[in-house]
Design an enzyme around this catalytic site. Structure first.
Site, PDB file in Angstrom:
ATOM      1  N   GLY A  46       0.842  -1.193   0.000  1.00 60.53           N
ATOM      2  CA  GLY A  46       0.000   0.000   0.000  1.00 60.53           C
ATOM      3  C   GLY A  46       0.872   1.235   0.000  1.00 60.53           C
ATOM      4  O   GLY A  46       2.016   1.206   0.469  1.00 60.53           O
ATOM      5  N   GLN A  51       3.013  10.058   1.042  1.00 59.86           N
ATOM      6  CA  GLN A  51       4.326   9.405   1.106  1.00 59.86           C
ATOM      7  C   GLN A  51       5.207   9.757  -0.086  1.00 59.86           C
ATOM      8  O   GLN A  51       6.417   9.556  -0.041  1.00 59.86           O
ATOM      9  CB  GLN A  51       4.168   7.880   1.181  1.00 59.86           C
ATOM     10  CG  GLN A  51       3.541   7.401   2.485  1.00 59.86           C
ATOM     11  CD  GLN A  51       3.418   5.899   2.510  1.00 59.86           C
ATOM     12  OE1 GLN A  51       2.455   5.341   2.012  1.00 59.86           O
ATOM     13  NE2 GLN A  51       4.414   5.220   3.062  1.00 59.86           N
ATOM     14  N   CYS A  95       6.265   0.132   7.480  1.00 59.26           N
ATOM     15  CA  CYS A  95       5.842   1.217   6.603  1.00 59.26           C
ATOM     16  C   CYS A  95       7.025   1.650   5.748  1.00 59.26           C
ATOM     17  O   CYS A  95       8.141   1.774   6.257  1.00 59.26           O
ATOM     18  CB  CYS A  95       5.342   2.384   7.452  1.00 59.26           C
ATOM     19  SG  CYS A  95       4.835   3.813   6.485  1.00 59.26           S
ATOM     20  N   LEU A  96       6.777   1.894   4.474  1.00 62.88           N
ATOM     21  CA  LEU A  96       7.853   2.333   3.579  1.00 62.88           C
ATOM     22  C   LEU A  96       8.455   3.660   4.042  1.00 62.88           C
ATOM     23  O   LEU A  96       9.585   3.976   3.701  1.00 62.88           O
ATOM     24  CB  LEU A  96       7.323   2.471   2.148  1.00 62.88           C
ATOM     25  CG  LEU A  96       6.786   1.180   1.506  1.00 62.88           C
ATOM     26  CD1 LEU A  96       6.218   1.487   0.123  1.00 62.88           C
ATOM     27  CD2 LEU A  96       7.861   0.116   1.431  1.00 62.88           C
ATOM     28  N   HIS A 137      -4.191   1.696   7.958  1.00 64.85           N
ATOM     29  CA  HIS A 137      -2.828   2.250   7.897  1.00 64.85           C
ATOM     30  C   HIS A 137      -2.726   3.329   6.820  1.00 64.85           C
ATOM     31  O   HIS A 137      -2.179   4.411   7.055  1.00 64.85           O
ATOM     32  CB  HIS A 137      -1.856   1.089   7.620  1.00 64.85           C
ATOM     33  CG  HIS A 137      -0.414   1.474   7.486  1.00 64.85           C
ATOM     34  ND1 HIS A 137       0.568   1.021   8.357  1.00 64.85           N
ATOM     35  CD2 HIS A 137       0.232   2.257   6.583  1.00 64.85           C
ATOM     36  CE1 HIS A 137       1.739   1.536   7.987  1.00 64.85           C
ATOM     37  NE2 HIS A 137       1.569   2.280   6.907  1.00 64.85           N
ATOM     38  N   GLU A 138      -3.291   3.042   5.646  1.00 62.35           N
ATOM     39  CA  GLU A 138      -3.174   4.001   4.533  1.00 62.35           C
ATOM     40  C   GLU A 138      -4.035   5.247   4.771  1.00 62.35           C
ATOM     41  O   GLU A 138      -3.610   6.365   4.472  1.00 62.35           O
ATOM     42  CB  GLU A 138      -3.549   3.343   3.206  1.00 62.35           C
ATOM     43  CG  GLU A 138      -2.702   2.134   2.808  1.00 62.35           C
ATOM     44  CD  GLU A 138      -1.203   2.387   2.827  1.00 62.35           C
ATOM     45  OE1 GLU A 138      -0.774   3.546   2.634  1.00 62.35           O
ATOM     46  OE2 GLU A 138      -0.445   1.433   3.070  1.00 62.35           O
ATOM     47  N   HIS A 141      -2.358   7.649   6.930  1.00 66.94           N
ATOM     48  CA  HIS A 141      -1.384   8.507   6.233  1.00 66.94           C
ATOM     49  C   HIS A 141      -2.036   9.799   5.730  1.00 66.94           C
ATOM     50  O   HIS A 141      -1.431  10.861   5.733  1.00 66.94           O
ATOM     51  CB  HIS A 141      -0.781   7.785   5.022  1.00 66.94           C
ATOM     52  CG  HIS A 141       0.400   6.922   5.342  1.00 66.94           C
ATOM     53  ND1 HIS A 141       1.554   7.419   5.904  1.00 66.94           N
ATOM     54  CD2 HIS A 141       0.620   5.593   5.157  1.00 66.94           C
ATOM     55  CE1 HIS A 141       2.437   6.431   6.058  1.00 66.94           C
ATOM     56  NE2 HIS A 141       1.892   5.307   5.618  1.00 66.94           N
TER      57      HIS A 141
HETATM   58 ZN   LIG Z   1       2.769   3.416   5.654  1.00 69.86          ZN
END
Ligand SMILES: [Zn+2]
Length: 184
Positions: A46, A51, A95-96, A137-138, A141
């Protein structure tokens, strides 16, 4: 063309609240395509627009593609929102945008979400387990919230210290890169 870099904690742009997507323009469609490429390249399941530095409510997801034999099936979520939550689940998240760290996070076990696709059609979906966690989670963000904001203060501060030290080391080892003013 080079892929967009993923912003990493503590980049302040990750803390902004994103604006709703208005009209779905070619620019929005191109951004979604860029985000899908970044997600598969990283790799991740995701990615939210903030991000990659865009403060708009756009998310791409593919929770199944890393399973053996699975095909890529990217989902684009325009203005996703959680309509209802139920149950509790503890999931080990990463998380990235939060390098070298995973932690258990308590989430709702089930969510009902509503979003639009790139054609503007509205969808509703009931999700559970990994998929429910990924939606939460997304969407976090989009509100400037990272999973490390949902763990204990002690665990969070230990990570923040470790991350600061890693960034200092990076700067010492690569002074030329630091001079470019790139956000680290
Ligand atoms: Zn993330």
């Amino acid at each position: 063309m080079a892929l967009r870099p993923v912003l990493q904690f503590p980049d302040p742009r990750l803390k902004r609240k994103s604006d709703p997507v208005g009209e779905i323009t070619d620019e929005i469609r191109a951004l979604a395509q860029d985000m899908i490429e970044v997600m598969y390249d990283e790799p991740g399941i995701g990615l939210a627009a903030p991000q990659v530095g865009e403060a708009i409510r756009l998310v791409v997801m593919d929770t199944g593609w890393t399973e053996e034999g699975a095909e890529k099936n990217p989902l684009v979520l325009v203005n996703p929102e959680i309509l209802a939550k139920g149950g509790e689940i503890t999931w080990t998240e990463g998380c990235l945008s939060v390098p070298d760290f995973q932690a258990d996070v308590e989430r709702a076990a089930r969510v009902r979400v509503r979003y639009r696709d790139l054609e503007g059609r509205e969808h509703e979906e009931d999700a559970s387990e990994l998929r429910a966690v990924c939606f939460q989670h997304e969407i976090d963000h989009l509100d400037g919230v990272l999973f490390i904001d949902r763990i204990s203060r002690l665990k969070r501060s230990l990570y923040v210290q470790r991350r600061k030290k890693a960034l200092e080391r990076e700067r010492e080892e690569a002074p030329a890169a630091a001079k470019t003013g790139r956000a680290l």
